[in-house]
Design a protein around this motif. Structure first.
Motif, PDB file in Angstrom:
ATOM      1  N   LYS A   1     -11.770  -1.148  14.234  1.00 31.80           N
ATOM      2  CA  LYS A   1     -11.335  -2.454  14.834  1.00 31.80           C
ATOM      3  C   LYS A   1     -11.509  -3.832  14.065  1.00 31.80           C
ATOM      4  N   LYS A   2     -12.404  -3.797  13.138  1.00 33.00           N
ATOM      5  CA  LYS A   2     -12.707  -4.848  12.406  1.00 33.00           C
ATOM      6  C   LYS A   2     -11.571  -4.963  11.244  1.00 33.00           C
ATOM      7  N   THR A   3     -11.318  -4.060  10.561  1.00 32.94           N
ATOM      8  CA  THR A   3     -10.372  -4.262   9.468  1.00 32.94           C
ATOM      9  C   THR A   3      -9.097  -3.928   9.857  1.00 32.94           C
ATOM     10  N   ASN A   4      -8.809  -3.107  10.843  1.00 30.70           N
ATOM     11  CA  ASN A   4      -7.636  -2.494  11.488  1.00 30.70           C
ATOM     12  C   ASN A   4      -6.942  -1.270  10.418  1.00 30.70           C
ATOM     13  N   LEU A   5      -7.938  -0.940   9.576  1.00 34.06           N
ATOM     14  CA  LEU A   5      -7.272   0.047   8.598  1.00 34.06           C
ATOM     15  C   LEU A   5      -7.624   1.560   9.388  1.00 34.06           C
ATOM     16  N   ASN A   6      -6.492   2.303   9.013  1.00 34.83           N
ATOM     17  CA  ASN A   6      -6.719   3.769   9.404  1.00 34.83           C
ATOM     18  C   ASN A   6      -7.170   4.714   8.592  1.00 34.83           C
ATOM     19  N   PRO A   7      -8.224   5.152   8.670  1.00 39.03           N
ATOM     20  CA  PRO A   7      -9.186   6.143   7.491  1.00 39.03           C
ATOM     21  C   PRO A   7      -8.246   7.008   7.182  1.00 39.03           C
ATOM     22  N   ARG A   8      -7.157   7.425   7.789  1.00 43.42           N
ATOM     23  CA  ARG A   8      -6.299   8.686   7.394  1.00 43.42           C
ATOM     24  C   ARG A   8      -5.868   8.658   6.056  1.00 43.42           C
ATOM     25  N   TYR A   9      -5.483   7.185   5.824  1.00 42.41           N
ATOM     26  CA  TYR A   9      -4.764   6.895   4.499  1.00 42.41           C
ATOM     27  C   TYR A   9      -5.608   6.550   3.388  1.00 42.41           C
ATOM     28  N   THR A  10      -5.752   7.693   2.369  1.00 46.12           N
ATOM     29  CA  THR A  10      -6.258   7.405   1.296  1.00 46.12           C
ATOM     30  C   THR A  10      -5.649   7.607   0.047  1.00 46.12           C
ATOM     31  N   PHE A  11      -6.392   7.294  -0.988  1.00 46.21           N
ATOM     32  CA  PHE A  11      -5.927   7.536  -2.504  1.00 46.21           C
ATOM     33  C   PHE A  11      -5.736   9.119  -2.717  1.00 46.21           C
ATOM     34  N   ASP A  12      -7.025   9.878  -2.141  1.00 45.22           N
ATOM     35  CA  ASP A  12      -6.921  11.182  -2.342  1.00 45.22           C
ATOM     36  C   ASP A  12      -5.825  12.028  -1.759  1.00 45.22           C
ATOM     37  N   ASN A  13      -5.295  11.563  -0.541  1.00 39.17           N
ATOM     38  CA  ASN A  13      -4.338  12.289   0.072  1.00 39.17           C
ATOM     39  C   ASN A  13      -2.894  11.633  -0.317  1.00 39.17           C
ATOM     40  N   PHE A  14      -2.638  11.036  -1.324  1.00 41.66           N
ATOM     41  CA  PHE A  14      -1.709  10.324  -1.756  1.00 41.66           C
ATOM     42  C   PHE A  14      -0.942  10.875  -2.985  1.00 41.66           C
ATOM     43  N   VAL A  15       0.004  11.893  -2.979  1.00 40.06           N
ATOM     44  CA  VAL A  15       0.633  12.526  -3.860  1.00 40.06           C
ATOM     45  C   VAL A  15       1.371  11.597  -4.735  1.00 40.06           C
ATOM     46  N   VAL A  16       1.033  11.760  -6.053  1.00 38.13           N
ATOM     47  CA  VAL A  16       1.743  10.901  -7.177  1.00 38.13           C
ATOM     48  C   VAL A  16       2.930  11.670  -7.847  1.00 38.13           C
ATOM     49  N   GLY A  17       4.075  11.083  -8.144  1.00 37.36           N
ATOM     50  CA  GLY A  17       4.932  11.502  -8.989  1.00 37.36           C
ATOM     51  C   GLY A  17       5.550  10.398  -9.710  1.00 37.36           C
ATOM     52  N   SER A  18       6.724  10.686 -10.366  1.00 36.98           N
ATOM     53  CA  SER A  18       7.283   9.400 -11.101  1.00 36.98           C
ATOM     54  C   SER A  18       7.775   8.297 -10.141  1.00 36.98           C
ATOM     55  N   PHE A  19       7.962   8.821  -9.001  1.00 33.66           N
ATOM     56  CA  PHE A  19       8.929   7.693  -8.061  1.00 33.66           C
ATOM     57  C   PHE A  19       7.737   6.617  -7.768  1.00 33.66           C
ATOM     58  N   ASN A  20       6.455   7.001  -7.692  1.00 38.90           N
ATOM     59  CA  ASN A  20       5.523   6.047  -7.297  1.00 38.90           C
ATOM     60  C   ASN A  20       4.390   5.659  -7.982  1.00 38.90           C
ATOM     61  N   GLU A  21       4.274   6.165  -9.207  1.00 43.67           N
ATOM     62  CA  GLU A  21       3.104   6.245 -10.254  1.00 43.67           C
ATOM     63  C   GLU A  21       2.792   4.736 -10.491  1.00 43.67           C
ATOM     64  N   LEU A  22       3.960   3.896 -10.682  1.00 45.55           N
ATOM     65  CA  LEU A  22       3.422   2.739 -11.062  1.00 45.55           C
ATOM     66  C   LEU A  22       2.450   1.925  -9.805  1.00 45.55           C
ATOM     67  N   ALA A  23       3.309   2.031  -8.656  1.00 40.18           N
ATOM     68  CA  ALA A  23       2.760   1.596  -7.620  1.00 40.18           C
ATOM     69  C   ALA A  23       1.160   2.021  -7.385  1.00 40.18           C
ATOM     70  N   TYR A  24       1.240   3.100  -7.509  1.00 36.94           N
ATOM     71  CA  TYR A  24      -0.181   4.000  -7.331  1.00 36.94           C
ATOM     72  C   TYR A  24      -1.136   3.282  -8.475  1.00 36.94           C
ATOM     73  N   ALA A  25      -0.737   3.213  -9.582  1.00 38.04           N
ATOM     74  CA  ALA A  25      -1.709   2.740 -10.710  1.00 38.04           C
ATOM     75  C   ALA A  25      -2.148   1.553 -10.371  1.00 38.04           C
ATOM     76  N   ALA A  26      -1.276   0.572  -9.858  1.00 37.88           N
ATOM     77  CA  ALA A  26      -1.628  -0.646  -9.810  1.00 37.88           C
ATOM     78  C   ALA A  26      -2.669  -1.047  -8.523  1.00 37.88           C
TER      79      ALA A  26
END
Ligand code: ADP
Ligand code: MG
Length: 451
Positions: free
Chosen positions: A111-136
């Motif tokens: 409620k406070k942050t409006n964040l959904n805990p289901r979205y994390t770095f751990d469940n974000f798959v990285v490939g060449s299409f998103n690696e720059l965004a991920y690293a930043a």
């Protein structure tokens, strides 16, 4: 109480809670087939209704049932196939049936942050299409406000922008619990600003927002053309920026491609770190499917995963949606799915909307939606019950199929096309002020593209 009576009672109450169109669409041909030890089974005509009842109306149904009979503890839904016995299933978990066309409310948003805990770095798959965004993004969480500020991530629909933005917020919250983090979808942000202008309390809103350490605004392209909002945002932006507060933004396109974005905002956005998310290649798409399969703890055959990965290429949300359909199907039938069935299931997703939405289908679905005979919609009557659906049908033919006004006119036996133009404009104007109509048209479109 008898099942039929009980259900009648429920329906009569639901009717008061939802629009007529929704009621017609989702509750037609439903009934209670059994009630035993507090477990009620409701039969529905198709799997689409089943999903909607489970996801949108389950709480309401259960509440009303409980008010009527407090012994009732649970409700299940099953598709009734003619001639076959009704199959009763455990309702799948919400996230398992989240299909791509339907966006359901996420349940556990903080409620406070409006964040959904289901979205994390751990469940974000990285490939060449998103690696720059991920690293930043990951870099930002080490030193919020100091590394990349602002951070602007852009890319097409369903490719992970929201996921990444929320992962940043969740990670910062985990590492620096004291920091004030707030995730705001830009339409909500715009509404807040407009309201504060209306209520003459922009100062207090600004003061509130200036306390934030990490401000995350999603889908900033919606600021396009909103001058007043942009102005307020510009001051807020500068204020936070000067204090080394982290600003994270996403958009479906780069700043320079957002129409009527003030120059000074554009240059602020471009002054920080920009990263785009492209399209995942085949290998990454397969990796994402395998990752999600594991996460959901269910096995789908490799050839099916490969089939999905090679056919859905432009949208990770659709990839996930396809996988979810397979999972639900496999659970329902409690045996492994074969490729042929999988192909059939995928048919809806694979064909582009333009291929499936043919004029005949639009007219049919609009008529059904408003409970009219198809021939009635072509009638030259001025009855309200007919006029509105006819206008909606004309609007959709234009909007979804880009039919010319005159060809739409011919379909509706109109001598000239000014009636069609009038209808089209009427619906556009209505949509701006009538949220019920927005919802109806959304539902109609979902039906058009899901059958
Ligand atoms: P966008 O905001 O770009 O439209 P989302 O962030 O909402 O897209 O992503 C759509 C869906 O795909 C979400 O369920 C998200 O968790 C998933 N998704 C997107 N990118 C990835 C990824 N790299 N790894 C795992 N899941 C992803
Ligand atoms: Mg998004």
């Amino acid at each position: 109480m008898e099942n039929d009576k009980l259900w009648q009672l429920v329906l009569s109450q639901i009717q008061f809670c939802i629009s007529k169109a929704n009621f017609e669409t989702w509750f037609k041909n439903t009934k209670i087939v059994s009630e035993k030890d507090g477990a009620v089974s409701v039969s529905v005509p198709n799997s689409f209704s089943k999903e909607w009842l489970e996801n949108k109306y389950h709480k309401l149904i259960l509440k009303i049932l409980r008010n009527t009979d407090e012994r009732i503890k649970e409700v299940k839904y099953a598709v009734e196939t003619p001639g076959r016995k009704v199959q009763i299933l455990e309702p799948p978990k919400l996230e398992e049936i989240k299909s791509p066309q339907l966006r359901f409310e996420e349940l556990e948003v903080d409620k406070k942050t409006n964040l959904n805990p289901r979205y994390t770095f751990d469940n974000f798959v990285v490939g060449s299409f998103n690696e720059l965004a991920y690293a930043a993004a990951l870099g930002i969480t080490k030193n919020p406000g100091l590394t990349y500020n602002p951070f602007f991530v852009y890319g097409g629909v369903g490719l992970g922008k929201t996921h990444l933005l929320e992962a940043i917020g969740n990670k910062i919250k985990e590492k620096f619990p004291k920091k004030g983090v707030e995730y705001i979808p830009s339409n909500k942000f715009i509404a807040q600003i407009i309201n504060s202008i209306k209520n003459r309390n922009t100062e207090s809103l600004k003061a509130e927002l200036q306390k934030i350490d990490v401000l995350i605004i999603d889908d900033i392209q919606f600021l396009a053309g909103k001058e007043k909002t942009q102005e307020e945002f510009f001051y807020l932006f500068n204020n936070l920026y000067e204090k080394n507060k982290q600003i994270v933004l996403s958009s479906d396109r780069p700043p320079k491609a957002i129409p009527s974005l003030e120059e000074r905002l554009r240059s602020r956005f471009e002054g920080g770190m920009m990263a785009d998310i492209g399209l995942p290649d085949y290998e990454t798409r397969l990796a994402i499917l395998k990752f999600k399969e594991q996460e959901k703890n269910i096995q789908i055959s490799e050839e099916i995963l490969k089939y999905i990965a090679s056919n859905i290429t432009r949208n990770i949300r659709e990839l996930e949606g396809a996988l979810n359909q397979m999972i639900v199907y496999q659970k329902i039938n409690s045996k492994p799915l074969n490729l042929d069935t999988a192909k059939k299931l995928l048919k809806n997703l694979l064909f582009s909307p333009f291929k499936i939405a043919i004029p005949k289908k639009i007219v049919k679905i609009v008529s059904e939606f408003y409970d009219l005979q198809e021939k009635d919609i072509f009638n030259k009557t001025r009855k309200r019950e007919v006029v509105k659906p006819r206008q909606v049908a004309m609007y959709l033919l234009r909007e979804e199929l880009k039919n010319s006004f005159s060809s739409i006119g011919r379909k509706f036996n109109q001598k000239d096309h000014t009636t069609v133009i009038y209808a089209y404009n009427k619906i556009i104007t209505e949509l701006k002020k009538n949220s019920k109509l927005v919802e109806e048209i959304e539902l109609i479109k979902q039906r058009i593209y899901s059958e």
